[in-house]
Design an enzyme around this catalytic site. Sequence first.
Site, mmCIF file in Angstrom:
data_model
loop_
_atom_site.group_PDB
_atom_site.id
_atom_site.type_symbol
_atom_site.label_atom_id
_atom_site.label_comp_id
_atom_site.label_asym_id
_atom_site.label_seq_id
_atom_site.Cartn_x
_atom_site.Cartn_y
_atom_site.Cartn_z
ATOM 1 N N ASP A 147 -0.750 -24.492 13.559
ATOM 2 C CA ASP A 147 0.679 -24.193 13.369
ATOM 3 C C ASP A 147 1.059 -22.809 13.887
ATOM 4 O OD1 ASP A 147 1.469 -26.616 12.004
ATOM 5 O OD2 ASP A 147 0.448 -25.874 10.219
ATOM 6 N N ASP B 2 5.211 -22.938 0.388
ATOM 7 C CA ASP B 2 4.979 -21.606 0.961
ATOM 8 C C ASP B 2 6.163 -21.066 1.749
ATOM 9 O OD1 ASP B 2 2.556 -21.377 -0.231
ATOM 10 O OD2 ASP B 2 1.406 -22.062 1.506
HETATM 11 N N1 ARG Z 1 -0.015 -26.707 -3.749
HETATM 12 C C1 ARG Z 1 -0.479 -25.383 -3.885
HETATM 13 C C2 ARG Z 1 0.662 -24.416 -3.978
HETATM 14 O O1 ARG Z 1 1.735 -24.741 -3.587
HETATM 15 C C3 ARG Z 1 -1.501 -24.962 -2.850
HETATM 16 C C4 ARG Z 1 -1.273 -25.410 -1.450
HETATM 17 C C5 ARG Z 1 -2.351 -24.863 -0.588
HETATM 18 N N2 ARG Z 1 -2.329 -25.331 0.752
HETATM 19 C C6 ARG Z 1 -3.268 -26.072 1.332
HETATM 20 N N3 ARG Z 1 -3.144 -26.330 2.592
HETATM 21 N N4 ARG Z 1 -4.303 -26.557 0.717
HETATM 22 O O2 ARG Z 1 0.528 -23.326 -4.453
#
Ligand code: ARG
Length: 407
Positions: A19, A127
């Site tokens: 990405d 994120d």
């Molecule tokens: N779902 C979790 C959060 O939003 C972690 C996501 C982490 N990303 C990954 N590609 N495993 O905090």
Amino acid sequence: MTSDHESDKVALAFSGGLDTTVCVPLLKEEYGYDEVIGVTVDVGQPEAEFDEAEATAAALNLEHYVVDAQSAFADLCLDAVRANADYQGYPLGTALARPVIAQAILEVAEEHDCAAIAHGCTGKGNDQLRFEAVWRQSPLEVIAPVRELGLTREWENEYAAERELPVEGGNEGAWSIDTNLWSRSVEGDDLEDPGYVPPEDIYEWTAAPGNAETELVELEFENGYPVAVDGEAMDSVALVEHLNERAGAHGIGRTDVMEDRMLGLKVRENYEHPAATVLLTAHEALEGLVLTQEERSFKQQIDQQWSQKAYQGLIDAPLVGALEGFVDETQTRVTGTVTVKLEGGQCRAVARESEYAVYSEEAASFNTETVDGIEQADATGVAKYHGYQGRLANSVIDGVARAGTEK
Ligand code: ARG
């Protein structure tokens, strides 16, 4: 440089994965920036991730900075311990790291007079929201190429192949993984199916439970912060690393959750977080010893709100400051030691001690007659009243029912 930018530079949150790699040429071609600088923030990822970022940056001819935010991040994780923070069983590693990463990148962007700041997050996850909550406090333009251009992985792969972008190897296996000091998360592919049993090989921090010999660990807390392990003082980073390793050997700290994301999606996530499990278990055990029942139950609401804001990436919200006022006040007594037993995938508090213990051996004992002027027989009056209102209500209900049938 296109005329509407004040400067021709953009800072990109850069990991060297697919990405963020495709974002580099796209920021130039689609957004008109002449210069992209990549920023990788160290919150305790494995070395290989930095190697990948460096190698990819070099191959792209990208000006690249690595910022060490390990201690700021570890300190925040220990603040989270004081608030017994977890969201649906997940101790919030990724969520807590994002504001720290965002802030560090913003500082680099400002130092280099960037006009914009960019991330490679998709429009589906949490994120994007966490990064932008920090960045939008600044006047810089915020760019999210993957989301704004509607990119798919398939498109990105083709684009990368066409442009001969350096995207082989690294962290592009079947699972999508996010690792930092506090937790390792594994998602995607077969794991997305809630009915799929995760294979043992998704775990890297935790051994299969049951193979290590049971051991005791003594944790010392000061004002709710863990400060020493087995009598040895450690700073926040060392302490978390030490416990990850030690409890990981026992298979402690695995969770498999159906996580309700901010945008409403329910996503199955697997996590590993041995140190977080040990520290949260020990901290709660110590609170159990030193806080009053009413403080403990009220604090659960505070902790839950704190965790919710942390999950949202909004630890700067005024609400969090106010919640922390309560946390600080209670934690002045959360000083003492807790011994936990690490055994077969489980961590249990087995002993606690504190000079603030709300515990009187004399009062709890069956052998003392009068304590603080209170004797056993004084409970008789309390016992008579206990449940009185319910008894009264039930007899009124019965009476009304009887009157009804007699009519
Ligand atoms: N779902 C979790 C959060 O939003 C972690 C996501 C982490 N990303 C990954 N590609 N495993 O905090």
